[in-house]
Design a protein around this motif. Sequence first.
Motif, mmCIF file in Angstrom:
data_model
loop_
_atom_site.group_PDB
_atom_site.id
_atom_site.type_symbol
_atom_site.label_atom_id
_atom_site.label_comp_id
_atom_site.label_asym_id
_atom_site.label_seq_id
_atom_site.Cartn_x
_atom_site.Cartn_y
_atom_site.Cartn_z
ATOM 1 N N PRO A 1 8.720 -1.998 5.555
ATOM 2 C CA PRO A 1 8.323 -3.294 4.978
ATOM 3 C C PRO A 1 6.814 -3.542 5.074
ATOM 4 O O PRO A 1 6.258 -4.285 4.268
ATOM 5 C CB PRO A 1 9.108 -4.305 5.817
ATOM 6 N N SER A 2 6.136 -2.858 6.010
ATOM 7 C CA SER A 2 4.682 -3.050 6.121
ATOM 8 C C SER A 2 3.957 -2.552 4.864
ATOM 9 O O SER A 2 2.791 -2.888 4.644
ATOM 10 C CB SER A 2 4.139 -2.308 7.349
ATOM 11 N N LEU A 3 4.646 -1.761 4.050
ATOM 12 C CA LEU A 3 4.008 -1.268 2.819
ATOM 13 C C LEU A 3 4.118 -2.254 1.651
ATOM 14 O O LEU A 3 3.376 -2.141 0.678
ATOM 15 C CB LEU A 3 4.626 0.080 2.409
ATOM 16 N N PHE A 4 5.054 -3.226 1.762
ATOM 17 C CA PHE A 4 5.265 -4.157 0.642
ATOM 18 C C PHE A 4 3.965 -4.811 0.141
ATOM 19 O O PHE A 4 3.699 -4.801 -1.061
ATOM 20 C CB PHE A 4 6.268 -5.259 1.006
ATOM 21 N N PRO A 5 3.156 -5.386 1.061
ATOM 22 C CA PRO A 5 1.957 -6.088 0.569
ATOM 23 C C PRO A 5 1.012 -5.163 -0.208
ATOM 24 O O PRO A 5 0.305 -5.611 -1.110
ATOM 25 C CB PRO A 5 1.270 -6.576 1.850
ATOM 26 N N LEU A 6 1.012 -3.866 0.161
ATOM 27 C CA LEU A 6 0.115 -2.930 -0.513
ATOM 28 C C LEU A 6 0.596 -2.574 -1.916
ATOM 29 O O LEU A 6 -0.176 -2.061 -2.725
ATOM 30 C CB LEU A 6 -0.015 -1.640 0.316
ATOM 31 N N LEU A 7 1.870 -2.832 -2.171
ATOM 32 C CA LEU A 7 2.412 -2.487 -3.480
ATOM 33 C C LEU A 7 2.143 -3.577 -4.519
ATOM 34 O O LEU A 7 2.216 -3.315 -5.716
ATOM 35 C CB LEU A 7 3.932 -2.249 -3.378
ATOM 36 N N GLY A 8 1.817 -4.775 -4.060
ATOM 37 C CA GLY A 8 1.633 -5.901 -4.987
ATOM 38 C C GLY A 8 2.975 -6.516 -5.321
ATOM 39 O O GLY A 8 3.975 -5.811 -5.418
ATOM 40 N N ALA A 9 2.984 -7.826 -5.518
ATOM 41 C CA ALA A 9 4.256 -8.543 -5.658
ATOM 42 C C ALA A 9 4.886 -8.358 -7.045
ATOM 43 O O ALA A 9 6.109 -8.261 -7.175
ATOM 44 C CB ALA A 9 4.038 -10.038 -5.391
ATOM 45 N N GLN A 10 4.044 -8.259 -8.072
ATOM 46 C CA GLN A 10 4.569 -8.214 -9.439
ATOM 47 C C GLN A 10 5.404 -6.951 -9.682
ATOM 48 O O GLN A 10 4.975 -5.841 -9.330
ATOM 49 C CB GLN A 10 3.393 -8.254 -10.423
ATOM 50 N N HIS A 11 6.571 -7.157 -10.287
ATOM 51 C CA HIS A 11 7.469 -6.036 -10.590
ATOM 52 C C HIS A 11 7.764 -5.190 -9.341
ATOM 53 O O HIS A 11 7.844 -3.967 -9.423
ATOM 54 C CB HIS A 11 6.874 -5.132 -11.677
ATOM 55 N N LEU A 12 7.908 -5.841 -8.221
ATOM 56 C CA LEU A 12 8.118 -5.125 -6.964
ATOM 57 C C LEU A 12 9.341 -4.222 -7.023
ATOM 58 O O LEU A 12 9.324 -3.103 -6.489
ATOM 59 C CB LEU A 12 8.239 -6.125 -5.800
ATOM 60 N N GLU A 13 10.386 -4.690 -7.724
ATOM 61 C CA GLU A 13 11.607 -3.884 -7.776
ATOM 62 C C GLU A 13 11.354 -2.520 -8.422
ATOM 63 O O GLU A 13 11.996 -1.540 -8.084
ATOM 64 C CB GLU A 13 12.758 -4.641 -8.468
ATOM 65 N N GLY A 14 10.378 -2.453 -9.330
ATOM 66 C CA GLY A 14 10.047 -1.184 -9.975
ATOM 67 C C GLY A 14 9.254 -0.245 -9.077
ATOM 68 O O GLY A 14 9.049 0.914 -9.412
ATOM 69 N N LYS A 15 8.781 -0.767 -7.947
ATOM 70 C CA LYS A 15 7.961 0.040 -7.041
ATOM 71 C C LYS A 15 8.649 0.315 -5.715
ATOM 72 O O LYS A 15 8.057 0.880 -4.805
ATOM 73 C CB LYS A 15 6.641 -0.716 -6.758
ATOM 74 N N MET A 16 9.903 -0.145 -5.587
ATOM 75 C CA MET A 16 10.559 -0.103 -4.285
ATOM 76 C C MET A 16 10.607 1.294 -3.685
ATOM 77 O O MET A 16 10.516 1.461 -2.474
ATOM 78 C CB MET A 16 11.971 -0.701 -4.378
ATOM 79 N N ARG A 17 10.748 2.322 -4.533
ATOM 80 C CA ARG A 17 10.851 3.656 -3.937
ATOM 81 C C ARG A 17 9.570 4.067 -3.221
ATOM 82 O O ARG A 17 9.592 4.962 -2.382
ATOM 83 C CB ARG A 17 11.316 4.715 -4.944
ATOM 84 N N MET A 18 8.456 3.416 -3.561
ATOM 85 C CA MET A 18 7.200 3.739 -2.880
ATOM 86 C C MET A 18 7.132 3.161 -1.457
ATOM 87 O O MET A 18 6.187 3.451 -0.718
ATOM 88 C CB MET A 18 6.017 3.246 -3.701
ATOM 89 N N ALA A 19 8.098 2.351 -1.078
ATOM 90 C CA ALA A 19 8.120 1.787 0.280
ATOM 91 C C ALA A 19 8.989 2.607 1.234
ATOM 92 O O ALA A 19 9.165 2.238 2.383
ATOM 93 C CB ALA A 19 8.612 0.340 0.238
ATOM 94 N N TYR A 20 9.506 3.725 0.738
ATOM 95 C CA TYR A 20 10.346 4.586 1.589
ATOM 96 C C TYR A 20 9.579 5.828 2.027
ATOM 97 O O TYR A 20 8.912 6.479 1.218
ATOM 98 C CB TYR A 20 11.605 5.025 0.820
ATOM 99 N N VAL A 21 9.671 6.159 3.312
ATOM 100 C CA VAL A 21 9.027 7.370 3.845
ATOM 101 C C VAL A 21 10.033 8.082 4.753
ATOM 102 O O VAL A 21 10.997 7.471 5.232
ATOM 103 C CB VAL A 21 7.742 7.026 4.647
ATOM 104 N N PRO A 22 9.820 9.377 5.015
ATOM 105 C CA PRO A 22 10.742 10.080 5.915
ATOM 106 C C PRO A 22 10.726 9.424 7.305
ATOM 107 O O PRO A 22 9.663 9.019 7.796
ATOM 108 C CB PRO A 22 10.154 11.502 5.970
ATOM 109 N N LYS A 23 11.891 9.320 7.915
ATOM 110 C CA LYS A 23 12.005 8.705 9.242
ATOM 111 C C LYS A 23 11.139 9.465 10.246
ATOM 112 O O LYS A 23 11.232 10.699 10.340
ATOM 113 C CB LYS A 23 13.473 8.738 9.682
#
Lengths: 236, 236
Positions: free
Chosen positions: B95-117
């Motif tokens: 979730p710490s990556l959310f702000p860096l992705l920008g709020a607009q169309h966030l659902e289209g960028k969600m995969r960018m908030a996932y990283v290997p455990k």
Amino acid sequence: MEQRLALLVVGNEILTGKVEDKNTPYLAKRIWELGSRLERVVVVPDEIEAIAQELNALRRVFDAIITSGGIGPTHDDVTMEAIAYAFGIPLVQKPSLFPLLGAQHLEGKMRMAYVPKGASLIPTDDGTFPVVRMENVYILPGVPRLFQKKLEVIASQFSADPYFIESVTFSVPESWLSQALGAIQKAHPTLQIGSYPKIEKNPFVVLVTIEGKDAGQVQAALKRLKSSFPPEYFAG
Amino acid sequence: MEQRLALLVVGNEILTGKVEDKNTPYLAKRIWELGSRLERVVVVPDEIEAIAQELNALRRVFDAIITSGGIGPTHDDVTMEAIAYAFGIPLVQKPSLFPLLGAQHLEGKMRMAYVPKGASLIPTDDGTFPVVRMENVYILPGVPRLFQKKLEVIASQFSADPYFIESVTFSVPESWLSQALGAIQKAHPTLQIGSYPKIEKNPFVVLVTIEGKDAGQVQAALKRLKSSFPPEYFAG
């Protein structure tokens, strides 16, 4: 018939940034035009063990392997030795190659007259140095002009049904497209749908490509793509 | 400390010739400047199995692996999934990556908030998206401007004693040089002596480079190279 190909690029000069590899982009485009698939490129240093190891790994997986570089007359040209080593066979001298090497300073070119035992020589139209083929490995020179010329000698072997491609340019961020693109890809699993942000030019220019061997499928996916977004999403 | 590096380039667009790979030549030059060694480049399609397999092969051999491409928001961006798969671990949301992705169309960028455990995030100076590191794998974007910027975030890790290089241009065929070059290489086994015919310009222009980490050795080999041939062999 469609072939799955790999390219093995040999050369310290590529890995140290002294020389930019022009053969990969050229081959990629040409194999695509021919209707076959370039599925792997591996760049290795001028080291016999490393070349042989990578070649053997590629031979296990792909229909054909093209090598680029390391077949000149100097000490750092070790591709022939490496290929022979990979196959576990010796190099043998081919006296039929002597006339093609030219008489002057022949001793400095002698290593160019050795090929892996059992290799075949595929002649060129203009009587210059042939392409050496060892089973499914095609051994090409690294100098781009010669690489391109020799590639045409063997190109027909990779000829297959053509790919069809359509492309559309958008003027919105890639993330605005991602969900619809994913859905279209899911509906057309045999197509390749690619999304390429061109942010070098503008942060919001995205090129979307749709390609495949079935022209009808490509057109159907294109139609769906065009109807998935409002007109203002598309670049003029 | 000097590192042995590999680059894994992910992208159908490189293998079909749609986009020319600018990251390999850039990285090659930069790693050389830093004093480390780029020893392998592998280009793979956007396929999870292929990426994971190649990554695991490289991880067994090299000190560090840099990946390029496949970390955007669209369906063809599968590098993160492939790396998690290669390590046998899940992707986790940060979730710490959310702000860096920008709020607009966030659902289209969600995969960018996932990283290997277990991956760590290496912050950038300017607060843009961090470099994701999973053990010795550094995950960089494919867009050249971003690749170059993120590379500087991790560059110091590959900093080592510098290479010294000298080069000489000859105006004779490569075969006239081959025996002397071989002898000089033999006398200086720790140096890399390369011979590059520049036949795109002229059939008889050859660039010879001598490089290594011991400046004295490089100079000794250069002196011997210069005294090995008559003056008319050298380009003006």
